[in-house]
Design an enzyme around this catalytic site. Structure first.
Site, PDB file in Angstrom:
ATOM      1  N   GLY A  29      10.317 -20.928  47.225  1.00 34.55           N
ATOM      2  CA  GLY A  29      11.128 -21.951  48.095  1.00 34.55           C
ATOM      3  C   GLY A  29      12.393 -22.156  48.904  1.00 34.55           C
ATOM      4  O   GLY A  29      11.803 -20.759  49.308  1.00 34.55           O
ATOM      5  N   GLY A  47      16.188 -21.542  50.820  1.00 34.81           N
ATOM      6  CA  GLY A  47      17.482 -21.918  50.441  1.00 34.81           C
ATOM      7  C   GLY A  47      17.703 -22.469  51.941  1.00 34.81           C
ATOM      8  O   GLY A  47      17.378 -22.263  52.919  1.00 34.81           O
ATOM      9  N   PHE A  62      19.782 -20.061  53.304  1.00 38.50           N
ATOM     10  CA  PHE A  62      20.073 -18.826  53.834  1.00 38.50           C
ATOM     11  C   PHE A  62      18.287 -18.309  53.949  1.00 38.50           C
ATOM     12  O   PHE A  62      18.438 -16.718  54.536  1.00 38.50           O
ATOM     13  CB  PHE A  62      20.763 -17.835  53.489  1.00 38.50           C
ATOM     14  CG  PHE A  62      22.836 -18.874  53.379  1.00 38.50           C
ATOM     15  CD1 PHE A  62      22.457 -18.579  54.222  1.00 38.50           C
ATOM     16  CD2 PHE A  62      22.802 -19.039  52.331  1.00 38.50           C
ATOM     17  CE1 PHE A  62      24.211 -19.373  54.170  1.00 38.50           C
ATOM     18  CE2 PHE A  62      24.459 -19.848  52.133  1.00 38.50           C
ATOM     19  CZ  PHE A  62      24.675 -19.881  53.037  1.00 38.50           C
ATOM     20  N   GLY A  63      17.279 -18.122  53.657  1.00 37.29           N
ATOM     21  CA  GLY A  63      16.263 -18.053  53.893  1.00 37.29           C
ATOM     22  C   GLY A  63      15.353 -18.830  53.186  1.00 37.29           C
ATOM     23  O   GLY A  63      15.495 -20.013  51.592  1.00 37.29           O
ATOM     24  N   GLU A  64      14.338 -18.330  52.659  1.00 36.84           N
ATOM     25  CA  GLU A  64      12.850 -18.186  51.796  1.00 36.84           C
ATOM     26  C   GLU A  64      13.312 -17.060  50.384  1.00 36.84           C
ATOM     27  O   GLU A  64      13.563 -16.049  50.387  1.00 36.84           O
ATOM     28  CB  GLU A  64      11.636 -18.003  52.868  1.00 36.84           C
ATOM     29  CG  GLU A  64      11.940 -18.832  53.796  1.00 36.84           C
ATOM     30  CD  GLU A  64      10.690 -18.789  54.364  1.00 36.84           C
ATOM     31  OE1 GLU A  64       9.851 -17.833  54.025  1.00 36.84           O
ATOM     32  OE2 GLU A  64      10.516 -19.568  55.289  1.00 36.84           O
ATOM     33  N   VAL A  65      12.446 -17.694  49.595  1.00 39.50           N
ATOM     34  CA  VAL A  65      12.175 -17.106  48.495  1.00 39.50           C
ATOM     35  C   VAL A  65      10.798 -16.839  48.323  1.00 39.50           C
ATOM     36  O   VAL A  65       9.963 -18.010  48.069  1.00 39.50           O
ATOM     37  CB  VAL A  65      13.211 -17.117  46.918  1.00 39.50           C
ATOM     38  CG1 VAL A  65      12.745 -16.705  46.228  1.00 39.50           C
ATOM     39  CG2 VAL A  65      14.634 -17.501  47.619  1.00 39.50           C
ATOM     40  N   LYS A  68      13.932 -12.197  47.791  1.00 42.12           N
ATOM     41  CA  LYS A  68      15.547 -13.546  48.469  1.00 42.12           C
ATOM     42  C   LYS A  68      14.722 -12.827  50.307  1.00 42.12           C
ATOM     43  O   LYS A  68      15.225 -11.567  50.320  1.00 42.12           O
ATOM     44  CB  LYS A  68      16.117 -13.748  48.294  1.00 42.12           C
ATOM     45  CG  LYS A  68      17.329 -14.736  48.956  1.00 42.12           C
ATOM     46  CD  LYS A  68      17.700 -15.281  47.474  1.00 42.12           C
ATOM     47  CE  LYS A  68      18.712 -16.458  48.359  1.00 42.12           C
ATOM     48  NZ  LYS A  68      19.248 -17.051  46.943  1.00 42.12           N
ATOM     49  N   ASP A 102      29.564 -19.988  43.329  1.00 36.86           N
ATOM     50  CA  ASP A 102      28.810 -20.387  43.240  1.00 36.86           C
ATOM     51  C   ASP A 102      27.886 -21.517  42.833  1.00 36.86           C
ATOM     52  O   ASP A 102      26.517 -21.059  42.633  1.00 36.86           O
ATOM     53  CB  ASP A 102      27.681 -20.458  44.902  1.00 36.86           C
ATOM     54  CG  ASP A 102      26.931 -21.744  45.376  1.00 36.86           C
ATOM     55  OD1 ASP A 102      27.471 -22.580  45.152  1.00 36.86           O
ATOM     56  OD2 ASP A 102      25.857 -21.307  46.242  1.00 36.86           O
ATOM     57  N   ARG A 156      21.573 -25.301  40.768  1.00 32.81           N
ATOM     58  CA  ARG A 156      20.541 -24.886  41.617  1.00 32.81           C
ATOM     59  C   ARG A 156      20.391 -23.060  41.783  1.00 32.81           C
ATOM     60  O   ARG A 156      19.582 -22.870  41.868  1.00 32.81           O
ATOM     61  CB  ARG A 156      20.958 -25.149  43.280  1.00 32.81           C
ATOM     62  CG  ARG A 156      21.792 -24.773  44.038  1.00 32.81           C
ATOM     63  CD  ARG A 156      21.826 -25.264  45.534  1.00 32.81           C
ATOM     64  NE  ARG A 156      23.783 -24.942  45.694  1.00 32.81           N
ATOM     65  CZ  ARG A 156      24.573 -25.496  44.943  1.00 32.81           C
ATOM     66  NH1 ARG A 156      24.775 -27.288  45.053  1.00 32.81           N
ATOM     67  NH2 ARG A 156      25.828 -24.863  46.003  1.00 32.81           N
TER      68      ARG A 156
HETATM   69  P1  ATP Z   1      20.851 -22.147  48.336  1.00 32.96           P
HETATM   70  O1  ATP Z   1      20.733 -21.572  48.473  1.00 32.96           O
HETATM   71  O2  ATP Z   1      22.189 -23.690  48.725  1.00 32.96           O
HETATM   72  O3  ATP Z   1      22.171 -21.760  47.252  1.00 32.96           O
HETATM   73  P2  ATP Z   1      18.588 -22.587  46.352  1.00 32.96           P
HETATM   74  O4  ATP Z   1      19.670 -21.823  45.730  1.00 32.96           O
HETATM   75  O5  ATP Z   1      17.730 -23.639  45.967  1.00 32.96           O
HETATM   76  O6  ATP Z   1      20.005 -23.152  47.748  1.00 32.96           O
HETATM   77  P3  ATP Z   1      17.756 -19.921  47.376  1.00 32.96           P
HETATM   78  O7  ATP Z   1      18.646 -19.592  46.054  1.00 32.96           O
HETATM   79  O8  ATP Z   1      17.061 -19.273  48.485  1.00 32.96           O
HETATM   80  O9  ATP Z   1      17.918 -21.802  47.394  1.00 32.96           O
HETATM   81  O10 ATP Z   1      15.865 -20.371  46.150  1.00 32.96           O
HETATM   82  C1  ATP Z   1      15.307 -21.206  46.498  1.00 32.96           C
HETATM   83  C2  ATP Z   1      14.017 -21.827  46.031  1.00 32.96           C
HETATM   84  O11 ATP Z   1      13.418 -20.610  45.259  1.00 32.96           O
HETATM   85  C3  ATP Z   1      14.713 -22.237  44.122  1.00 32.96           C
HETATM   86  O12 ATP Z   1      15.524 -23.722  44.404  1.00 32.96           O
HETATM   87  C4  ATP Z   1      14.165 -21.404  43.338  1.00 32.96           C
HETATM   88  O13 ATP Z   1      12.427 -23.031  43.472  1.00 32.96           O
HETATM   89  C5  ATP Z   1      13.170 -20.691  43.640  1.00 32.96           C
HETATM   90  N1  ATP Z   1      13.884 -19.207  43.335  1.00 32.96           N
HETATM   91  C6  ATP Z   1      15.070 -18.946  44.030  1.00 32.96           C
HETATM   92  N2  ATP Z   1      15.404 -17.917  42.851  1.00 32.96           N
HETATM   93  C7  ATP Z   1      13.869 -17.414  42.346  1.00 32.96           C
HETATM   94  C8  ATP Z   1      14.020 -16.574  41.667  1.00 32.96           C
HETATM   95  N3  ATP Z   1      14.281 -15.407  40.870  1.00 32.96           N
HETATM   96  N4  ATP Z   1      12.861 -16.562  40.552  1.00 32.96           N
HETATM   97  C9  ATP Z   1      11.770 -17.636  41.062  1.00 32.96           C
HETATM   98  N5  ATP Z   1      11.927 -18.694  41.303  1.00 32.96           N
HETATM   99  C10 ATP Z   1      12.725 -18.546  42.425  1.00 32.96           C
END
Ligand code: ATP
Length: 510
Positions: A247, A249, A251-254, A268, A360, A364
């Site tokens: 995914g 977000g 501030f970057g990618e996961v 992250k 936060d 999400r």
């Molecule tokens: P924001 O950056 O505004 O907080 P967000 O929480 O959706 O938005 P990220 O925390 O970067 O953004 O996460 C992006 C996506 O990656 C999430 O919606 C989730 O689907 C996936 N993700 C994040 N962390 C994990 C994890 N530990 N395990 C599995 N999937 C994850």
């Protein structure tokens, strides 16, 4: 989900003067530290170098060359406990090619002292009632499957959870003054083993005779990637492979990644410039120490160059927001929604106890794992991200921005506290009950801020029970001090259905 809690304890307290009196009416700390935390070495091991035997509770696959693999049930001899969370042990059933017993590091929360209560297959430690239900409802468990857990609300007491058809029933195990255990005082036992043996042969008033111990489906999280990242958790980024993008977000990618070719992790990757590496490391230092089964575990970081990598536990089903939206109510019902709220409140109660603020909290930032496990992610990160409220108003993806989750006092004066987290928890409850709807839909951030100033609150969603909405409204009390604590919220959700039973006058139901 069966939520019938059998209040035999209350009943017997009324009937029996000889039962030891428990007057604990005040809220108790419900943070689930017990079974999931790296235990301290047993006292006997600390004091003298005697041989202690342990039994493995789960399978463990070696992650480094110095680790020892084992299977649940294997016998191990622990030789050194000086490394927190990772012990040096000898396998008593495996030898190398020269006939030497294999030795290596093992995660200390995967084993229990042989012949101890913790080593019993039916003993689950400090597991909540909701988690006990989730585990017992796993399809491979059959009627009669059971577990004994430590009561969260009555410290030192135990509860029995049993699967009866499709319903899980819970019994509080009483103690006589002499320490004997009982469900009914006409039959008492000096040990829990005797208790289990007896009810395995005859139901004698229980809903069913005890069958097989509940399967241990939830393998505990290790708190580090391995023994050598306990203190050195700034790791080489070449040890992490990025496999699949999960995914993106603000501030970057996961990414789903693999550390050392052995451990699945989430990575992250932070957009360059989104964080001051020094500030981040300071915060990560604290985040690393926060350990709770409902918090995503921070494992390691790569911060010596950009992009910074934050390496955490991986949860397979992604964010709660998407999980709620995909299903849109066709499979998720109130019991599961209450369970989501209970688990998040449990993790937040731990942060509250440790004087830590999330900043936060939103669907999400809650992640979904196997077997209905929900864990809180990204705690503390908001504080160090290079964004201020001005920027927040200007940013493009208005739907995801935290303004609509942020308490009025935090928006106005930047005063974040655990009570502003409670406000956000109220909005998270709105997301849960509406299957991931955006709060204040159609309103701009400026409009929401103005509406809140006029004391506007989100209205009760159509399918939301009054009781659930009342809790949301408490979280949105104008005066932060009047909002409930997370400890209280956890207890409220844990007892959500039980309270209904009491109000109907059913103190003990079979
Ligand atoms: P924001 O950056 O505004 O907080 P967000 O929480 O959706 O938005 P990220 O925390 O970067 O953004 O996460 C992006 C996506 O990656 C999430 O919606 C989730 O689907 C996936 N993700 C994040 N962390 C994990 C994890 N530990 N395990 C599995 N999937 C994850």
């Amino acid at each position: 989900m069966g939520n019938v809690f059998l209040r035999v304890w209350a009943y017997f307290k009324l009937c029996l003067p000889c039962v030891s009196e428990d007057t604990t009416d005040s809220p108790v700390v419900i943070v689930n530290r017990g079974a999931h935390h790296a235990p301290d070495p047993p006292q006997s091991l600390k004091q003298k170098p005697i041989i202690l035997y342990f039994v493995a509770l789960f399978d463990y696959e070696a992650r480094t060359a110095e680790d020892l693999s084992f299977h649940a049930g294997d016998k191990l001899q622990v030789l050194n406990t000086s490394q927190k969370g990772w012990w040096w042990a000898r396998h008593l059933e495996k030898e190398d090619s020269s006939g030497q017993r294999l030795e290596g590091y093992i995660p200390s929360n995967y084993v229990a002292e042989d012949s101890s209560l913790q080593a019993e297959p039916w003993f689950f430690g400090a597991v909540s009632r909701a988690d006990a239900e989730n585990q017992l409802l796993y399809p491979k468990n059959q009627t009669g499957a059971f577990l004994i857990r430590e009561s969260e609300t009555h410290k030192g007491d135990f509860s029995l959870s049993v699967l009866d058809g499709k319903v899980v029933k819970h019994y509080r195990i009483g103690r006589l003054d002499g320490g004997n255990f009982f469900i009914t005082p006409r039959k008492t036992f000096s040990t829990l083993n005797e208790f289990v043996s007896y009810y395995s042969t005859i139901s004698d008033g229980l809903c069913v005779r005890l069958g097989k111990p509940c399967l241990k489906i939830q393998v505990p999280t290790t708190f580090d990637l391995s023994y050598n990242t306990v203190d050195h958790w700034e790791i080489d980024r070449s040890s992490v492979q990025l496999l699949k993008r999960l995914g993106t977000g603000q501030f970057g990618e996961v990414w789903e990644g693999l550390w050392n070719n052995t451990v699945s992790v989430a990575v992250k990757t932070l957009k360059p410039g989104s964080m001051d590496p020094k500030k981040f490391l300071g915060e990560a230092e604290i985040m690393k120490t926060l350990r709770h089964p409902k918090l995503i575990q921070l494992y390691a970081v790569c911060s010596s160059e950009e992009p910074i990598y934050i390496i955490t536990e991986l949860l397979r089903h992604g964010s709660l927001r998407e999980y709620l939206q995909i299903d849109a109510g066709s499979k998720i019902h109130l019991a599961q929604q209450v369970d989501m709220a209970t688990q998040v409140a449990s993790g937040m109660a731990y942060l509250e106890l440790n004087n830590y603020i999330h900043r936060d909290l939103a669907a999400r930032n809650v992640l979904v794992g196997e077997h209905n496990i929900y864990k809180i992610a990204d705690f503390g990160l908001a504080r160090i991200l290079k964004v201020d409220n001005e920027d927040m108003y200007k940013m493009k993806d208005q739907e995801k921005l935290p303004i609509k989750w942020t308490a009025p006092e935090a928006l106005q004066n930047n005063t974040f506290s655990i009570k502003s987290d409670v406000w956000s928890f109220g909005i998270l409850l709105y997301e849960i009950i509406t299957y991931g709807k955006v709060p204040y839909s159609g309103k701009t951030h400026n409009e929401v801020v103005l509406m809140l100033r006029q004391n506007y609150r989100l209205p009760q969603p159509p399918n939301c029970p009054q009781k659930f909405y009342n809790i949301m409204m408490e979280c949105w009390h104008e005066n932060p001090k009047e909002r409930p604590t997370f400890e209280r919220l956890h207890l409220t959700f844990e007892d959500y259905f039980q309270a209904d039973l009491y109000s109907e006058g059913n103190n003990f139901i079979r």
